[in-house]
Design an enzyme around this catalytic site. Sequence first.
Site, PDB file in Angstrom:
ATOM      1  N   LEU A  47       9.444 -15.397 -14.050  1.00 14.54           N
ATOM      2  CA  LEU A  47      10.183 -16.091 -15.111  1.00 14.54           C
ATOM      3  C   LEU A  47      10.715 -17.424 -14.591  1.00 14.54           C
ATOM      4  CD1 LEU A  47      11.293 -15.879 -18.038  1.00 14.54           C
ATOM      5  CD2 LEU A  47      13.406 -14.981 -17.028  1.00 14.54           C
ATOM      6  N   ASP A  58      -3.249 -10.795 -10.457  1.00 15.43           N
ATOM      7  CA  ASP A  58      -2.269 -11.699  -9.814  1.00 15.43           C
ATOM      8  C   ASP A  58      -0.937 -11.738 -10.561  1.00 15.43           C
ATOM      9  OD1 ASP A  58      -4.389 -12.659  -8.004  1.00 15.43           O
ATOM     10  OD2 ASP A  58      -5.131 -13.708  -9.766  1.00 15.43           O
ATOM     11  N   HIS A 106      -2.079  -7.864  -2.416  1.00 15.50           N
ATOM     12  CA  HIS A 106      -0.761  -7.603  -2.990  1.00 15.50           C
ATOM     13  C   HIS A 106       0.273  -8.143  -2.007  1.00 15.50           C
ATOM     14  CE1 HIS A 106      -2.310  -4.110  -5.730  1.00 15.50           C
ATOM     15  NE2 HIS A 106      -2.924  -5.259  -5.912  1.00 15.50           N
TER      16      HIS A 106
END
Length: 434
Positions: A336, A16, A44
Site C-alpha cells: 500500500l 510477486d 519469496h
Amino acid sequence: MAMAKNVVVIGAQWGDEGKGKIVDWLAEEAGGVVRFQGGHNAGHTLVVGGKKTILRLIPSGILHESLDCFIGSGVVVSPEALLGEIDELNAAGVKNVEGRLKIAPTCPLILPYHIALDQAREASRGKGKIGTTGRGIGPAYEDKVARRAIRAADLLHPEKLREKLDAILAYYNVQLQHLHNAEPVKAEDVMAVIEKVALRIAPMITDVSRVLNEKNKNGEKLLFEGAQGALLDIDYGTYPFVTSSNCLAGAASAGAGVGPQMLDYVLGIVKAYTTRVGSGPFPTELFDEVGAGLAERGHEFGSVTGRARRCGWFDAAALKRSIQINGISGMCITKLDVMDGVETINICVGYELPDGGKTDILPCGSDAVETCKPIYETMPGWRESTFGVKSYDALPANAKAYLKRIEEVCGAPVAIVSTGPDREETIVLHHPFA
C-alpha cells in the site's frame, strides 16, 4: 478434539504479490508450512529485523526455528537448487534446516536435461517467447504427466536409475539435437548430479500426506503456501502465457495430499497495484512516469531472475476472476505504501470488448484478454506516508477509501494490509487463523 483451522495463502494476481512475507508472518501460529505446487522459478522474499532472505523452494516458515516445513507432491524439485538453498540458510545461522524439512517421495525431480530443453526451446521461439525462467519447470511437469518422471523416491535407489535415464535421454536428446541444434545431455553427467545429491536428500524424504493429516488430527494449524499467482494458472490463467502448474487454492489439496475439507480459509495476496513479469496480456499496464514510479518505489525486479516487472493500475476485474476460482475468504493488500504520493488513482472495474460489449470480469485465455480495454474509476490519492503504519485508523482517509472501494468492487473483505517488507509492518483486520 476439534480440528485445527488451516489456511491456504495464494497469489491472486500474476505473482510477486508478497506471499513470502505473509506466510512468514502467519507461520508464528502454524504447526507446519507446506509448499504444494511450482518449483524454484519464483523467489519469496522475507525481511525479519531488517535482514533479507530469498527462498525459492523451501517454505517461508523455515525461519521459525521449531517449525516443520513440507514440500508436497505438486512441487517439482531441483535437487541442486534445494541443497544450495539449504546451504544458504545454514550459512545464515538458521537451525536444523535438514531436520525440519520433509519432501514427498512423489515429487518429480528437475534434472539437467529439463533445463537444457527449457532453455533451447525458449531460444528457438524468437518473438513468441513465453517468458519462462529457463529453470526446467515446464519440462519437469511434462515428464510427470507423460509418466516418465524421475521422482524423489528414486534417489533412495540410484543404482536402479541408469536404465530409466537412458530411455529418458533418448527422448530428450532427439529434441535437443534435431529440433533445437543444441548439445545432447550425457547420462554420466546426470548420474553424477543424482549421486551427488542422493545421500543428503534421502533422509528428508517422508510421507508428507500422512504427516500433515496426523498434524491436523492432533489440532495443529497448517499453512499451505502457494507460488506464482492465480492468473498464471495453467488452466485459468492467460494461456499460453502461464506457468506449468495449478496455482489455485484447490491445488493445495492435491499437491499436499490432504482432503479439500482440510482447507478452511483462503487468503488471497493482492498488491495495491498490478504487476506482471515476462510476456502476456496486461490490460492496465502503464507506460508513463506513474508506472515508472511504481516500479522504482516498489523495487519491481524479480528476486530470482532480476527481471524488471511491468506495472499497472489495480485491476479489480482481474481480481474478481481470481476470487471466483479460488474461493477467496479474505484479501491481504500488500505494498500500500508504494501508492503514497500518487495524485489520482485509477481502478479498473471492467473492460470494453471488441464487439462493443462490456464485462466486469477477466475473460479466460490470452487472446480474449489481449482485446480488452480497461474501464476505470478514478479516486483521489494521498500524500501522507503509509510506510510501516500498524493500525487501520492511522491510515490516511483516502487510503482507507481506496481499500473500501477495492472490497466493494471485488466482493471480498480486506483481512490484512501490509505497509512494508518487515513482518512487523502489518495491519490485521481479521486474522485468518482466528
